[in-house]
Scaffold this motif. Structure first.
Motif, mmCIF file in Angstrom:
data_model
loop_
_atom_site.group_PDB
_atom_site.id
_atom_site.type_symbol
_atom_site.label_atom_id
_atom_site.label_comp_id
_atom_site.label_asym_id
_atom_site.label_seq_id
_atom_site.Cartn_x
_atom_site.Cartn_y
_atom_site.Cartn_z
ATOM 1 N N TYR A 157 0.834 -1.205 0.000
ATOM 2 C CA TYR A 157 0.000 0.000 0.000
ATOM 3 C C TYR A 157 0.870 1.257 0.000
ATOM 4 N N ILE A 158 1.964 1.236 0.766
ATOM 5 C CA ILE A 158 2.858 2.389 0.842
ATOM 6 C C ILE A 158 3.409 2.729 -0.542
ATOM 7 N N LEU A 159 3.765 1.712 -1.323
ATOM 8 C CA LEU A 159 4.341 1.947 -2.639
ATOM 9 C C LEU A 159 3.290 2.263 -3.703
ATOM 10 N N SER A 160 2.091 1.729 -3.550
ATOM 11 C CA SER A 160 1.084 1.881 -4.601
ATOM 12 C C SER A 160 0.151 3.050 -4.363
ATOM 13 N N GLU A 161 0.167 3.628 -3.164
ATOM 14 C CA GLU A 161 -0.749 4.732 -2.857
ATOM 15 C C GLU A 161 -0.488 5.889 -3.812
ATOM 16 N N GLY A 162 -1.550 6.520 -4.265
ATOM 17 C CA GLY A 162 -1.396 7.635 -5.187
ATOM 18 C C GLY A 162 -2.675 8.417 -5.315
ATOM 19 N N PHE A 163 -2.793 9.140 -6.410
ATOM 20 C CA PHE A 163 -3.946 10.016 -6.615
ATOM 21 C C PHE A 163 -5.122 9.221 -7.182
ATOM 22 N N SER A 164 -6.321 9.515 -6.668
ATOM 23 C CA SER A 164 -7.544 8.906 -7.206
ATOM 24 C C SER A 164 -8.688 9.887 -7.021
ATOM 25 N N GLY A 165 -9.833 9.551 -7.582
ATOM 26 C CA GLY A 165 -10.993 10.422 -7.440
ATOM 27 C C GLY A 165 -11.546 10.436 -6.030
ATOM 28 N N ASN A 166 -11.200 9.434 -5.228
ATOM 29 C CA ASN A 166 -11.642 9.387 -3.848
ATOM 30 C C ASN A 166 -10.748 10.281 -2.993
ATOM 31 N N TYR A 167 -11.180 10.540 -1.789
ATOM 32 C CA TYR A 167 -10.397 11.397 -0.902
ATOM 33 C C TYR A 167 -10.388 10.824 0.501
ATOM 34 N N ASP A 168 -9.198 10.488 0.983
ATOM 35 C CA ASP A 168 -9.045 10.048 2.362
ATOM 36 C C ASP A 168 -8.775 11.271 3.230
ATOM 37 N N PRO A 169 -9.575 11.507 4.259
ATOM 38 C CA PRO A 169 -9.403 12.712 5.071
ATOM 39 C C PRO A 169 -8.083 12.700 5.822
ATOM 40 N N LYS A 170 -7.517 13.875 6.000
ATOM 41 C CA LYS A 170 -6.310 13.999 6.793
ATOM 42 C C LYS A 170 -6.680 13.921 8.284
ATOM 43 N N PRO A 171 -5.749 13.490 9.132
ATOM 44 C CA PRO A 171 -6.082 13.289 10.548
ATOM 45 C C PRO A 171 -6.704 14.506 11.221
ATOM 46 N N TYR A 172 -6.143 15.688 10.996
ATOM 47 C CA TYR A 172 -6.703 16.878 11.645
ATOM 48 C C TYR A 172 -8.064 17.241 11.070
ATOM 49 N N GLU A 173 -8.322 16.859 9.823
ATOM 50 C CA GLU A 173 -9.627 17.132 9.224
ATOM 51 C C GLU A 173 -10.726 16.299 9.870
ATOM 52 N N VAL A 174 -10.398 15.063 10.283
ATOM 53 C CA VAL A 174 -11.379 14.208 10.946
ATOM 54 C C VAL A 174 -11.818 14.852 12.264
ATOM 55 N N SER A 175 -10.868 15.352 13.024
ATOM 56 C CA SER A 175 -11.167 16.018 14.289
ATOM 57 C C SER A 175 -12.011 17.266 14.068
ATOM 58 N N LEU A 176 -11.631 18.064 13.064
ATOM 59 C CA LEU A 176 -12.350 19.320 12.808
ATOM 60 C C LEU A 176 -13.737 19.070 12.228
ATOM 61 N N LEU A 177 -13.931 17.950 11.556
ATOM 62 C CA LEU A 177 -15.273 17.614 11.072
ATOM 63 C C LEU A 177 -16.217 17.411 12.247
ATOM 64 N N SER A 178 -15.789 16.617 13.235
ATOM 65 C CA SER A 178 -16.639 16.398 14.411
ATOM 66 C C SER A 178 -16.903 17.709 15.143
ATOM 67 N N GLN A 179 -15.885 18.544 15.262
ATOM 68 C CA GLN A 179 -16.050 19.834 15.940
ATOM 69 C C GLN A 179 -17.053 20.713 15.201
ATOM 70 N N THR A 180 -16.955 20.749 13.869
ATOM 71 C CA THR A 180 -17.840 21.603 13.071
ATOM 72 C C THR A 180 -19.279 21.121 13.130
ATOM 73 N N ILE A 181 -19.489 19.813 13.021
ATOM 74 C CA ILE A 181 -20.852 19.276 13.128
ATOM 75 C C ILE A 181 -21.427 19.565 14.511
ATOM 76 N N ALA A 182 -20.601 19.432 15.554
ATOM 77 C CA ALA A 182 -21.052 19.725 16.910
ATOM 78 C C ALA A 182 -21.497 21.186 17.025
ATOM 79 N N LEU A 183 -20.741 22.113 16.453
ATOM 80 C CA LEU A 183 -21.112 23.530 16.495
ATOM 81 C C LEU A 183 -22.423 23.780 15.749
ATOM 82 N N ASN A 184 -22.624 23.077 14.623
ATOM 83 C CA ASN A 184 -23.896 23.199 13.907
ATOM 84 C C ASN A 184 -25.056 22.706 14.765
#
Length: 546
Positions: free
Chosen positions: A82-109
């Protein structure tokens, strides 16, 4: 998204939202993150639409979480591949800090809509996901180390490295400033932890509030009111029914998360005893800019003292710094494999020329032309193959702030005038209504304006008549490429390239139901993952003509 950067910095949320909806070809996780964030910053009336899109993003992150857990259970060999084959695709894996900020943003909403219980669910979810993120990071670090050792033992890839310091010309200083070095990791957000503790305290859950406050103190020990909150937790809960003031948390987001761009670097790599010059592409994060410290915030006749609690700019740098060994190892390994393919192609061209020379002793021009053509094709295949593997994924949640400031105050219940200074020096003011018990006042500052959201805001509630349609997903068939004809010429008529399908989402602009429908996952399914293989003649040509 670069087109909308200035619009966003100037606070033009309507134009920014229109840009997001027009530029995203794939309605993936990042699309819903960007759109949901911009919609909430349009004001209270757009909170229902924002919540709906953020909840879709949350469902896709949940699918990513499931996929990641499955990936972590696999053998170490699979993770190395996986380390060698990982690359660009149409999908998007969230970055670690984005996962935390998503929960924070939904909570504020949820708080804006008066749903404190739902906000508490988001607080719990954040802690659960952090365990997966921690395991994934540890697994990646171990896999990079193992793959690098294996590459060193292989004659063709012996020059591979995972050290960004080995890449001449990369701006390492952008990843190694004091603020980034002082971070424990890239995913634990002190502001989110404190907000979690505040929400649990409002619901009388001392045993759940205390861990949030303690983690916030551990990550940001210099913030004074963090320590006060844990000290007064039990008495605050015991006297909730007797409070004569509105216990108010002020949360201020400023600045803009730095842009990540692809940066090409010419690097000399030793192969077969000779030095070869190759061009590698790496993600580079821009320098911090547009920073602003909110130095004047006033509610009624009381002056707030906001303290910096989260540096999201530094979290983004820390994340990229953690990911760089994988980027460097992947780029250097692929370059070496491609050089090996070029060497093999050159050898094949020379052998073909020699065979042709034996069969055509009397035709000197023909043998020269044949050798030249074969050599040119071999070089072209390898050149385009290097371009095809020389890509880097620089996508990120670009509408996030750079810093979060907080303050906590006891204020009179009822309408209160909020005043604060904007980055351009102008003082903005508006009336906010504070209720008895607990309140959150959220301020997002832009260059010359700001968005203010408050908890329990009637304007944020969706009309009862609104009904949400389930997001429909259909599969788009790939178009036939010009490579098909070339395959017939080269004798590969029976070989079919792998078909790809891209989900297309149709999103309703209404409010979310109690249980949102789950769209098909846009995250990568790792089940069919194959180990990285050197580019073949057919694959290189396919990358060229597709």
């Amino acid at each position: 998204m670069n087109q909308s950067k200035d619009l966003f910095k100037n606070g033009d949320m309507q134009s920014t939202a229109a840009t997001i909806q027009s530029v995203f070809k794939d309605k993936n996780t990042l699309y819903y993150l960007e759109l949901g964030e911009v919609q909430r910053l349009q004001g209270a009336s757009q909170i229902p639409n924002s919540t709906q899109n953020l909840l879709i993003a949350d469902q896709l992150v949940e699918q990513w979480e499931v996929t990641t857990r499955d990936k972590l259970k696999r053998s170490f060999t699979d993770m190395s591949s996986y380390i060698l084959s990982e690359g660009f695709s149409g999908n998007y894996d969230p970055k670690p800090y984005e996962v935390s900020l998503l929960s924070q943003t939904i909570a504020l909403n949820h708080l804006a809509q008066g749903r404190w219980n739902d906000a508490m669910v988001e607080a719990k979810k954040m802690a659960q996901r952090e365990k997966v993120i921690e395991e994934l990071i540890q697994s990646k670090v171990a896999a990079v180390s193992k793959v690098e050792q294996e590459q060193q033992n292989n004659q063709s890839t012996r020059g591979a490295t995972s050290r960004i310091q080995d890449i001449n010309g990369y701006p390492v200083d952008l990843l190694d400033d004091d603020e980034t070095r002082n971070l424990k990791n890239s995913y634990q957000n002190p502001a989110a932890y404190y907000l979690s503790g505040f929400i649990h305290e409002s619901q009388g859950e001392a045993s759940l509030a205390a861990p949030g406050y303690r983690l916030a103190i551990e990550l940001r020990p210099s913030v004074n009111f963090f320590k006060t909150s844990i000290a007064k937790l039990d008495s605050n809960i015991a006297n909730q029914g007797k409070k004569s003031l509105a216990d108010t948390l002020i949360m201020i987001d400023t600045g803009y998360i730095p842009k990540i761009s692809p940066h090409q670097i010419s690097q000399s790599i030793t192969f077969g005893g000779n030095s070869k010059l190759v061009t590698l592409t790496f993600p580079v994060i821009e320098k911090s800019s547009d920073r602003f410290t909110p130095y004047f915030v006033q509610l009624g006749d009381r002056i707030a003292n906001p303290e910096l609690v989260s540096n999201i700019d530094a979290m983004a740098r820390k994340n990229l710094k953690d990911e760089m060994p994988g980027y460097v190892l992947r780029a250097s390994s692929r370059a070496l494999v491609s050089l090996a393919a070029q060497y093999a192609a050159d050898q094949a061209a020379q052998q073909a020329a020699r065979r042709n020379n034996q069969n055509n002793q009397n035709n000197q021009n023909n043998q020269n032309n044949t050798a030249a053509i074969i050599g040119a094709i071999a070089g072209m295949i390898t050149g385009y193959g290097l371009q095809a593997i020389n890509v880097t994924d620089v996508r990120h949640w670009s509408t996030l702030p750079a810093q979060t400031y907080m303050a906590r105050m006891g204020l009179p219940i009822g309408p209160t005038v909020l005043k604060f200074t904007l980055p351009n020096g102008v003082i903005q003011s508006q009336t906010v209504n504070l209720v008895g018990g607990y309140n959150v006042v959220y301020i997002r500052m832009f260059r010359n304006k700001a968005t203010v959201l408050i908890s329990n805001d009637p304007a944020a509630l969706p009309p009862k008549s609104q009904v949400i349609a389930s997001p429909a997903i259909e599969e788009a068939k790939p178009k036939e490429s010009s490579f098909t004809g070339l395959k017939k010429i080269l004798g590969f008529e029976g070989t079919k390239p792998e078909e790809l399908t891209a989900p297309v989402e149709a999103v309703s602009q209404a409010a979310p139901p109690a249980t949102s429908p789950t769209p098909s996952p846009a995250s990568v399914n790792m089940e069919g993952l194959k180990p990285y293989e050197p580019p073949s003649l057919l694959n290189s040509l396919q990358q060229l003509f597709n």
